[in-house]
Write a protein that holds these residues in place. Structure first.
Motif, short mmCIF file in Angstrom:
data_model
loop_
_atom_site.label_atom_id
_atom_site.label_comp_id
_atom_site.label_asym_id
_atom_site.label_seq_id
_atom_site.Cartn_x
_atom_site.Cartn_y
_atom_site.Cartn_z
N ILE A 63 -42.63 -52.73 8.72
CA ILE A 63 -41.41 -53.19 9.41
C ILE A 63 -41.64 -54.65 9.78
O ILE A 63 -42.70 -55.01 10.30
CB ILE A 63 -41.06 -52.32 10.65
CG1 ILE A 63 -39.77 -52.83 11.33
CG2 ILE A 63 -42.21 -52.23 11.64
CD1 ILE A 63 -39.17 -51.85 12.33
N ALA A 64 -40.67 -55.49 9.45
CA ALA A 64 -40.82 -56.92 9.76
C ALA A 64 -39.46 -57.55 9.98
O ALA A 64 -38.47 -57.19 9.34
CB ALA A 64 -41.53 -57.63 8.61
N VAL A 65 -39.46 -58.50 10.91
CA VAL A 65 -38.27 -59.26 11.26
C VAL A 65 -38.59 -60.73 10.97
O VAL A 65 -39.70 -61.19 11.28
CB VAL A 65 -37.94 -59.07 12.77
CG1 VAL A 65 -36.74 -59.91 13.18
CG2 VAL A 65 -37.70 -57.59 13.08
N GLY A 71 -37.65 -60.56 18.53
CA GLY A 71 -37.36 -60.45 19.96
C GLY A 71 -35.88 -60.40 20.29
O GLY A 71 -35.49 -60.59 21.43
N ARG A 72 -35.05 -60.10 19.27
CA ARG A 72 -33.59 -60.03 19.50
C ARG A 72 -33.04 -58.64 19.24
O ARG A 72 -31.83 -58.46 19.07
CB ARG A 72 -32.85 -60.99 18.57
CG ARG A 72 -33.25 -62.43 18.78
CD ARG A 72 -32.36 -63.29 17.93
NE ARG A 72 -32.82 -64.67 17.93
CZ ARG A 72 -32.14 -65.66 17.40
NH1 ARG A 72 -30.96 -65.43 16.84
NH2 ARG A 72 -32.61 -66.89 17.42
N GLY A 73 -33.94 -57.66 19.13
CA GLY A 73 -33.47 -56.27 18.98
C GLY A 73 -33.35 -55.77 17.55
O GLY A 73 -33.03 -54.61 17.33
N GLY A 75 -35.78 -55.26 15.27
CA GLY A 75 -36.83 -54.26 14.98
C GLY A 75 -36.46 -52.91 15.56
O GLY A 75 -36.51 -51.87 14.88
N LYS A 76 -36.03 -52.92 16.81
CA LYS A 76 -35.66 -51.66 17.47
C LYS A 76 -34.43 -51.05 16.80
O LYS A 76 -34.34 -49.83 16.67
CB LYS A 76 -35.38 -51.93 18.95
CG LYS A 76 -35.39 -50.67 19.78
CD LYS A 76 -35.33 -51.00 21.26
CE LYS A 76 -35.58 -49.76 22.09
NZ LYS A 76 -35.54 -50.06 23.53
N LEU A 102 -49.63 -56.55 20.56
CA LEU A 102 -48.27 -56.94 20.18
C LEU A 102 -47.54 -55.81 19.49
O LEU A 102 -46.43 -55.42 19.89
CB LEU A 102 -48.31 -58.16 19.24
CG LEU A 102 -48.75 -59.46 19.86
CD1 LEU A 102 -48.64 -60.58 18.85
CD2 LEU A 102 -47.93 -59.76 21.10
C1 LIG Z 1 -43.02 -56.13 15.46
C2 LIG Z 1 -41.57 -56.48 15.10
C3 LIG Z 1 -41.15 -55.61 13.91
C4 LIG Z 1 -40.68 -56.16 16.32
O1 LIG Z 1 -39.32 -56.45 16.01
P1 LIG Z 1 -38.44 -57.35 17.01
O2 LIG Z 1 -37.07 -57.42 16.47
O3 LIG Z 1 -39.16 -58.63 17.25
O4 LIG Z 1 -38.49 -56.47 18.36
P2 LIG Z 1 -37.24 -56.06 19.26
O5 LIG Z 1 -36.54 -57.30 19.71
O6 LIG Z 1 -36.43 -55.04 18.56
O7 LIG Z 1 -37.99 -55.41 20.50
C5 LIG Z 1 -37.84 -54.03 20.85
C6 LIG Z 1 -38.64 -53.75 22.10
O8 LIG Z 1 -40.04 -54.00 21.87
C7 LIG Z 1 -40.52 -54.95 22.79
N1 LIG Z 1 -41.42 -55.86 22.09
C8 LIG Z 1 -41.23 -56.37 20.86
N2 LIG Z 1 -42.27 -57.16 20.53
C9 LIG Z 1 -43.08 -57.14 21.61
C10 LIG Z 1 -44.31 -57.78 21.91
N3 LIG Z 1 -44.89 -58.60 21.04
N4 LIG Z 1 -44.88 -57.55 23.11
C11 LIG Z 1 -44.30 -56.72 23.99
N5 LIG Z 1 -43.13 -56.08 23.77
C12 LIG Z 1 -42.55 -56.30 22.59
C13 LIG Z 1 -39.31 -55.73 23.28
O9 LIG Z 1 -39.53 -56.24 24.57
C14 LIG Z 1 -38.24 -54.65 23.27
O10 LIG Z 1 -38.36 -53.85 24.44
P3 LIG Z 1 -37.05 -53.26 25.19
O11 LIG Z 1 -36.35 -52.40 24.19
O12 LIG Z 1 -37.66 -52.49 26.32
O13 LIG Z 1 -36.26 -54.46 25.56
C15 LIG Z 1 -41.41 -57.98 14.75
O14 LIG Z 1 -41.74 -58.76 15.87
C16 LIG Z 1 -42.21 -58.44 13.56
O15 LIG Z 1 -41.70 -58.45 12.45
N6 LIG Z 1 -43.46 -58.86 13.73
C17 LIG Z 1 -44.28 -59.34 12.61
C18 LIG Z 1 -44.60 -58.25 11.61
C19 LIG Z 1 -45.36 -57.11 12.23
O16 LIG Z 1 -46.32 -57.34 12.95
N7 LIG Z 1 -44.92 -55.87 11.91
C20 LIG Z 1 -45.53 -54.68 12.44
C21 LIG Z 1 -46.75 -54.37 11.66
S1 LIG Z 1 -47.59 -53.01 12.34
#
Ligand SMILES: CC(C)(COP(=O)(O)OP(=O)(O)OC[C@H]1O[C@@H](n2cnc3c(N)ncnc32)[C@H](O)[C@@H]1OP(=O)(O)O)[C@@H](O)C(=O)NCCC(=O)NCCS
Length: 147
Positions: A63-65, A71-73, A75-76, A102
Protein backbone atom coordinates in the motif's frame (compact mmCIF):
# COMPACT_ATOMS: atom_id res chain seq x y z
CA UNK A 1 -12.52 10.07 -5.40
CA UNK A 2 -12.72 6.69 -7.15
CA UNK A 3 -11.10 3.34 -6.32
CA UNK A 4 -10.84 0.88 -9.20
CA UNK A 5 -9.32 -2.51 -9.93
CA UNK A 6 -6.27 -2.64 -12.23
CA UNK A 7 -6.70 -5.55 -14.65
CA UNK A 8 -3.67 -5.11 -16.94
CA UNK A 9 -0.14 -3.68 -16.86
CA UNK A 10 0.12 -3.39 -13.07
CA UNK A 11 3.79 -2.45 -13.50
CA UNK A 12 2.76 0.99 -14.82
CA UNK A 13 2.45 1.83 -11.09
CA UNK A 14 5.92 0.51 -10.23
CA UNK A 15 7.11 3.80 -8.72
CA UNK A 16 4.28 3.66 -6.16
CA UNK A 17 4.77 -0.08 -5.56
CA UNK A 18 8.48 0.48 -4.84
CA UNK A 19 7.65 3.15 -2.25
CA UNK A 20 6.17 0.42 -0.06
CA UNK A 21 8.49 -2.43 -1.11
CA UNK A 22 11.77 -1.20 -2.53
CA UNK A 23 13.06 -4.38 -4.23
CA UNK A 24 11.33 -5.16 -7.54
CA UNK A 25 11.85 -8.93 -7.45
CA UNK A 26 10.08 -9.01 -4.07
CA UNK A 27 7.11 -7.13 -5.63
CA UNK A 28 7.13 -9.73 -8.44
CA UNK A 29 6.48 -12.47 -5.86
CA UNK A 30 2.88 -11.26 -5.39
CA UNK A 31 1.98 -8.72 -8.09
CA UNK A 32 0.58 -11.06 -10.76
CA UNK A 33 -1.41 -13.31 -8.40
CA UNK A 34 -2.55 -10.26 -6.42
CA UNK A 35 -5.55 -7.99 -6.97
CA UNK A 36 -4.50 -4.38 -7.42
CA UNK A 37 -6.54 -1.24 -6.81
CA UNK A 38 -5.70 2.39 -7.51
CA UNK A 39 -7.27 5.45 -5.91
CA UNK A 40 -7.94 8.27 -8.32
CA UNK A 41 -8.65 11.82 -7.15
CA UNK A 42 -7.50 14.28 -9.81
CA UNK A 43 -4.92 11.70 -10.89
CA UNK A 44 -3.66 8.49 -9.28
CA UNK A 45 -2.81 9.18 -5.65
CA UNK A 46 -2.44 5.70 -4.13
CA UNK A 47 -2.45 1.96 -4.79
CA UNK A 48 -2.75 -1.31 -2.93
CA UNK A 49 -2.36 -5.03 -3.70
CA UNK A 50 -4.11 -7.88 -1.86
CA UNK A 51 -3.66 -11.66 -2.09
CA UNK A 52 -5.66 -14.66 -0.94
CA UNK A 53 -3.38 -16.45 1.53
CA UNK A 54 -5.82 -19.33 2.19
CA UNK A 55 -7.50 -20.17 5.48
CA UNK A 56 -9.80 -17.14 5.19
CA UNK A 57 -6.90 -14.68 5.27
CA UNK A 58 -6.65 -11.78 2.81
CA UNK A 59 -3.21 -10.14 2.88
CA UNK A 60 -2.44 -6.51 2.12
CA UNK A 61 0.90 -6.98 0.35
CA UNK A 62 1.56 -3.41 -0.73
CA UNK A 63 0.00 0.00 0.00
CA UNK A 64 1.46 3.35 -0.98
CA UNK A 65 0.36 6.94 -1.32
CA UNK A 66 2.16 9.54 -3.49
CA UNK A 67 4.62 11.24 -1.08
CA UNK A 68 3.17 14.75 -1.45
CA UNK A 69 -0.34 13.43 -0.73
CA UNK A 70 0.43 11.33 2.37
CA UNK A 71 -1.36 12.12 5.62
CA UNK A 72 -4.60 13.17 3.88
CA UNK A 73 -6.63 10.01 4.44
CA UNK A 74 -5.96 8.22 1.14
CA UNK A 75 -4.22 5.23 2.81
CA UNK A 76 -7.05 4.78 5.28
CA UNK A 77 -9.63 5.16 2.48
CA UNK A 78 -8.02 2.20 0.66
CA UNK A 79 -8.07 0.06 3.83
CA UNK A 80 -11.74 0.96 4.42
CA UNK A 81 -12.53 0.09 0.80
CA UNK A 82 -10.93 -3.36 1.31
CA UNK A 83 -12.95 -3.91 4.50
CA UNK A 84 -16.20 -3.03 2.67
CA UNK A 85 -15.31 -5.03 -0.45
CA UNK A 86 -14.08 -8.20 1.24
CA UNK A 87 -16.01 -8.09 4.55
CA UNK A 88 -17.82 -11.39 5.02
CA UNK A 89 -15.75 -13.16 2.31
CA UNK A 90 -12.65 -13.54 4.51
CA UNK A 91 -12.11 -13.91 8.25
CA UNK A 92 -9.19 -11.51 8.53
CA UNK A 93 -7.21 -8.85 6.72
CA UNK A 94 -3.49 -9.32 7.43
CA UNK A 95 -0.49 -7.13 6.75
CA UNK A 96 3.23 -7.76 7.18
CA UNK A 97 5.61 -4.89 7.81
CA UNK A 98 8.97 -4.09 9.31
CA UNK A 99 9.38 -3.06 12.95
CA UNK A 100 8.97 0.60 11.98
CA UNK A 101 6.83 2.91 14.12
CA UNK A 102 5.64 4.84 11.03
CA UNK A 103 3.93 1.94 9.31
CA UNK A 104 2.82 0.20 12.52
CA UNK A 105 1.06 3.37 13.76
CA UNK A 106 -0.74 3.72 10.44
CA UNK A 107 -2.00 0.12 10.61
CA UNK A 108 -3.02 0.49 14.26
CA UNK A 109 -4.94 3.66 13.31
CA UNK A 110 -6.72 1.48 10.71
CA UNK A 111 -7.79 -1.06 13.35
CA UNK A 112 -5.04 -3.69 12.97
CA UNK A 113 -3.47 -5.40 15.98
CA UNK A 114 -0.13 -7.20 16.24
CA UNK A 115 -0.57 -10.90 15.49
CA UNK A 116 2.77 -12.71 14.96
CA UNK A 117 6.41 -12.27 13.89
CA UNK A 118 8.48 -13.95 11.18
CA UNK A 119 12.04 -13.75 12.44
CA UNK A 120 14.74 -12.48 10.04
CA UNK A 121 12.36 -12.06 7.06
CA UNK A 122 14.08 -8.92 5.77
CA UNK A 123 17.63 -10.19 6.26
CA UNK A 124 16.80 -13.61 4.71
CA UNK A 125 14.80 -12.44 1.66
CA UNK A 126 16.17 -9.07 0.54
CA UNK A 127 19.53 -8.76 -1.21
CA UNK A 128 20.49 -5.61 0.71
CA UNK A 129 19.76 -4.16 4.16
CA UNK A 130 16.42 -2.30 4.30
CA UNK A 131 16.25 0.80 6.48
CA UNK A 132 13.23 2.78 7.60
CA UNK A 133 13.71 5.88 9.74
CA UNK A 134 17.37 4.94 10.16
CA UNK A 135 16.55 1.53 11.67
CA UNK A 136 17.42 -1.70 9.85
CA UNK A 137 14.38 -3.93 9.36
CA UNK A 138 15.00 -7.54 10.43
CA UNK A 139 11.79 -9.34 11.46
CA UNK A 140 8.42 -9.17 9.67
CA UNK A 141 5.65 -8.07 12.02
CA UNK A 142 2.21 -9.36 11.03
CA UNK A 143 -0.85 -7.40 12.09
CA UNK A 144 -4.46 -8.46 11.54
CA UNK A 145 -7.96 -7.07 11.76
CA UNK A 146 -11.29 -8.84 11.41
CA UNK A 147 -13.11 -8.64 8.11
C1 LIG B 1 1.78 4.33 5.10
C2 LIG B 1 0.85 5.05 4.12
C3 LIG B 1 0.26 4.02 3.15
C4 LIG B 1 -0.29 5.72 4.93
O1 LIG B 1 -1.18 6.38 4.05
P1 LIG B 1 -1.61 7.90 4.34
O2 LIG B 1 -2.59 8.30 3.31
O3 LIG B 1 -0.37 8.72 4.46
O4 LIG B 1 -2.30 7.78 5.79
P2 LIG B 1 -3.71 8.38 6.21
O5 LIG B 1 -3.70 9.86 5.99
O6 LIG B 1 -4.80 7.61 5.57
O7 LIG B 1 -3.68 8.10 7.77
C5 LIG B 1 -4.61 7.22 8.41
C6 LIG B 1 -4.34 7.22 9.90
O8 LIG B 1 -3.01 6.72 10.17
C7 LIG B 1 -2.28 7.69 10.90
N1 LIG B 1 -0.92 7.71 10.37
C8 LIG B 1 -0.57 7.66 9.07
N2 LIG B 1 0.77 7.70 8.96
C9 LIG B 1 1.23 7.82 10.22
C10 LIG B 1 2.52 7.94 10.78
N3 LIG B 1 3.60 7.96 10.01
N4 LIG B 1 2.64 8.05 12.12
C11 LIG B 1 1.55 8.03 12.90
N5 LIG B 1 0.29 7.92 12.44
C12 LIG B 1 0.15 7.81 11.11
C13 LIG B 1 -2.95 9.02 10.63
O9 LIG B 1 -2.73 9.91 11.70
C14 LIG B 1 -4.40 8.61 10.52
O10 LIG B 1 -4.95 8.46 11.82
P3 LIG B 1 -6.49 8.87 12.14
O11 LIG B 1 -7.34 8.04 11.23
O12 LIG B 1 -6.62 8.51 13.58
O13 LIG B 1 -6.56 10.32 11.81
C15 LIG B 1 1.59 6.16 3.32
O14 LIG B 1 2.08 7.13 4.21
C16 LIG B 1 2.72 5.66 2.45
O15 LIG B 1 2.52 5.39 1.28
N6 LIG B 1 3.94 5.53 2.97
C17 LIG B 1 5.08 5.07 2.17
C18 LIG B 1 4.94 3.64 1.73
C19 LIG B 1 4.84 2.68 2.89
O16 LIG B 1 5.61 2.78 3.83
N7 LIG B 1 3.86 1.75 2.79
C20 LIG B 1 3.62 0.78 3.83
C21 LIG B 1 4.60 -0.32 3.71
S1 LIG B 1 4.43 -1.45 5.01
Amino acid sequence: MEIRKVETDKKQYLTLLLLADEQENMVDRYLERGTMYVLEDNGIKAECVVTDEGGGVLELKNIAVEPEFQGRGYGKALVEFLIETYGGQYGALQVGTGESPLSIRFYEACGFQRHHLVKNFFTDHYDHPIYECGVQLVDMVYLQREL
